[in-house]
Motif scaffolding. Structure first.
Motif, PDB file in Angstrom:
ATOM      1  N   HIS A 124      35.640  26.871  41.078  1.00  8.79           N
ATOM      2  CA  HIS A 124      35.355  27.305  39.716  1.00  8.79           C
ATOM      3  C   HIS A 124      34.684  28.668  39.774  1.00  8.79           C
ATOM      4  O   HIS A 124      33.644  28.844  40.415  1.00  8.79           O
ATOM      5  CB  HIS A 124      34.423  26.310  39.019  1.00  8.79           C
ATOM      6  N   TYR A 125      35.293  29.640  39.113  1.00  6.25           N
ATOM      7  CA  TYR A 125      34.746  30.994  39.093  1.00  6.25           C
ATOM      8  C   TYR A 125      34.304  31.304  37.671  1.00  6.25           C
ATOM      9  O   TYR A 125      35.078  31.203  36.716  1.00  6.25           O
ATOM     10  CB  TYR A 125      35.789  31.992  39.589  1.00  6.25           C
ATOM     11  N   LEU A 132      37.647  38.328  42.102  1.00  8.88           N
ATOM     12  CA  LEU A 132      37.975  39.748  42.094  1.00  8.88           C
ATOM     13  C   LEU A 132      39.478  39.898  42.269  1.00  8.88           C
ATOM     14  O   LEU A 132      40.051  39.435  43.263  1.00  8.88           O
ATOM     15  CB  LEU A 132      37.249  40.460  43.235  1.00  8.88           C
ATOM     16  N   ASP A 133      40.114  40.566  41.331  1.00 10.64           N
ATOM     17  CA  ASP A 133      41.575  40.705  41.335  1.00 10.64           C
ATOM     18  C   ASP A 133      41.938  42.192  41.352  1.00 10.64           C
ATOM     19  O   ASP A 133      41.621  42.924  40.428  1.00 10.64           O
ATOM     20  CB  ASP A 133      42.148  40.024  40.087  1.00 10.64           C
ATOM     21  N   ARG A 134      42.553  42.635  42.448  1.00  7.04           N
ATOM     22  CA  ARG A 134      43.022  44.015  42.596  1.00  7.04           C
ATOM     23  C   ARG A 134      41.891  45.043  42.391  1.00  7.04           C
ATOM     24  O   ARG A 134      42.081  46.094  41.786  1.00  7.04           O
ATOM     25  CB  ARG A 134      44.179  44.294  41.646  1.00  7.04           C
ATOM     26  N   CYS A 135      40.728  44.737  42.932  1.00  3.82           N
ATOM     27  CA  CYS A 135      39.598  45.661  42.849  1.00  3.82           C
ATOM     28  C   CYS A 135      39.544  46.550  44.086  1.00  3.82           C
ATOM     29  O   CYS A 135      40.090  46.223  45.139  1.00  3.82           O
ATOM     30  CB  CYS A 135      38.294  44.884  42.705  1.00  3.82           C
ATOM     31  N   LEU A 178      36.174  34.861  45.439  1.00  9.63           N
ATOM     32  CA  LEU A 178      37.612  34.929  45.664  1.00  9.63           C
ATOM     33  C   LEU A 178      38.045  36.371  45.445  1.00  9.63           C
ATOM     34  O   LEU A 178      37.878  36.925  44.356  1.00  9.63           O
ATOM     35  CB  LEU A 178      38.362  34.012  44.691  1.00  9.63           C
ATOM     36  N   ALA A 179      38.578  36.986  46.497  1.00  9.60           N
ATOM     37  CA  ALA A 179      39.084  38.362  46.404  1.00  9.60           C
ATOM     38  C   ALA A 179      40.581  38.347  46.673  1.00  9.60           C
ATOM     39  O   ALA A 179      41.020  37.956  47.760  1.00  9.60           O
ATOM     40  CB  ALA A 179      38.371  39.249  47.403  1.00  9.60           C
ATOM     41  N   HIS A 200      28.456  33.451  51.737  1.00  7.79           N
ATOM     42  CA  HIS A 200      28.665  32.021  51.987  1.00  7.79           C
ATOM     43  C   HIS A 200      29.729  31.499  51.026  1.00  7.79           C
ATOM     44  O   HIS A 200      29.542  31.508  49.808  1.00  7.79           O
ATOM     45  CB  HIS A 200      27.348  31.262  51.800  1.00  7.79           C
ATOM     46  N   GLY A 201      30.855  31.113  51.594  1.00  7.69           N
ATOM     47  CA  GLY A 201      31.938  30.588  50.776  1.00  7.69           C
ATOM     48  C   GLY A 201      32.740  31.708  50.141  1.00  7.69           C
ATOM     49  O   GLY A 201      32.472  32.125  49.009  1.00  7.69           O
ATOM     50  N   ALA A 202      33.741  32.222  50.868  1.00 12.34           N
ATOM     51  CA  ALA A 202      34.577  33.306  50.328  1.00 12.34           C
ATOM     52  C   ALA A 202      36.020  33.098  50.763  1.00 12.34           C
ATOM     53  O   ALA A 202      36.284  32.589  51.852  1.00 12.34           O
ATOM     54  CB  ALA A 202      34.078  34.669  50.804  1.00 12.34           C
TER      55      ALA A 202
END
Length: 285
Positions: free
Chosen positions: A3-4, A27-30, A49-50, A65-67
């Protein structure tokens, strides 16, 4: 279920600690770049989430922590990208820059191309699958490493490692596995000089081993159904049980154990040996 709480799309971050201590962030297309030359963009972050992001600045993921990173690119300017992290998954990405992973725990990397001198130092529970890695000095003092279909090119690899499992891989390296302990390599090619010196509990199963002066000063060395190429002066002062298909160019002053091979070019026992060679050398069936 992940959950973001916040999503950021197509943004640029160039300042110091731009997203410091971020939590549950997508993070989407950053892009992490810019004249500000800021560093440590995601330091102390949790639950990141990247996707399809671009990293061109130093130290982006420290104490994270947690990526999850997918489809991302880290440039040569992205130095020391992951340090002191836990529970990180990286897939379908490109990782460049020196010291990309250090003192991390629980990092899983798949379908990724890596070019990083000094990669993976002092880390635990690393898992690599379908990874291409170029690194001059990789995995120093790494523990509990698993690698499947790893294509490695470098020099001083896997030194002082503990609890390593490698399968279906190609390792083009010299001075590999020095002082390593409890390592098993299966169904792989290991090509390089001075393999495995001073190791303990090093095992090769169905491997092809190439290069001069391999496997000297070893304890509890085991080779099962292996082949050797251009291997001369092998096993000096080692305690070994080896079953070799084909030829060993030469063995020298084997300390203890049994070496079996279809052919051995030369069995060398020198009067100045510091140990009394007591190994059984068996040629032919």
């Amino acid at each position: 279920m992940e959950h973001y709480t916040k999503t950021i799309k197509e943004a640029r971050f160039g300042t110091e600690r731009a997203l410091y201590a971020a939590k549950d962030l997508h993070l989407d297309r950053c892009r992490f770049e810019g004249a500000e030359d800021g560093e440590s963009a995601l330091k102390e972050s949790h639950g990141i989430l990247a996707e399809n992001c671009y990293f061109d600045l130093r130290y982006p993921l420290w104490h994270t922590h947690g990526a999850r990173l997918t489809g991302c690119e880290m440039t040569q300017n992205c130095r020391a990208a992951l340090w002191y992290d836990t529970d990180v998954t990286i897939g379908r990405s490109v990782m460049n820059g020196i010291k990309a992973v250090r003192e991390c725990r629980g990092v899983r990397i798949s379908e990724t191309q890596i070019d990083s001198p000094e990669f993976g130092w002092k880390s635990r529970a690393l898992d690599l699958k379908d990874v291409s890695l170029t690194s001059e000095y990789a995995f120093l003092e790494c523990r509990d490493l698993n690698a499947d279909r790893l294509r490695f090119t470098g020099k001083y690899s896997f030194q002082y490692t503990r609890g390593v499992r490698i399968s279906h891989s190609e390792l083009h390296t010299k001075d590999a596995f020095w002082h390593a302990k409890d390592v098993c390599v299966t169904d792989s090619e290991v090509d390089g000089e001075y393999l495995g010196w001073y190791s303990e509990g090093l095992t090769f199963v169905r491997c092809h081993i190439k290069g001069t002066q391999p496997l000297c000063y070893c304890k509890r060395l085991r080779l099962i159904d292996c082949t050797m190429e251009n291997c001369d002066l092998a096993f000096e002062y080692s305690d070994v049980r080896a079953e070799i298909r084909g030829t060993i160019d030469s063995v020298k002053n084997v300390r203890r154990g049994v070496v079996r091979a279809d052919r051995i070019g030369e069995v060398i026992v020198t009067p100045d040996s510091v140990f009394s060679p007591r190994a059984k050398i068996v040629v032919g069936s």
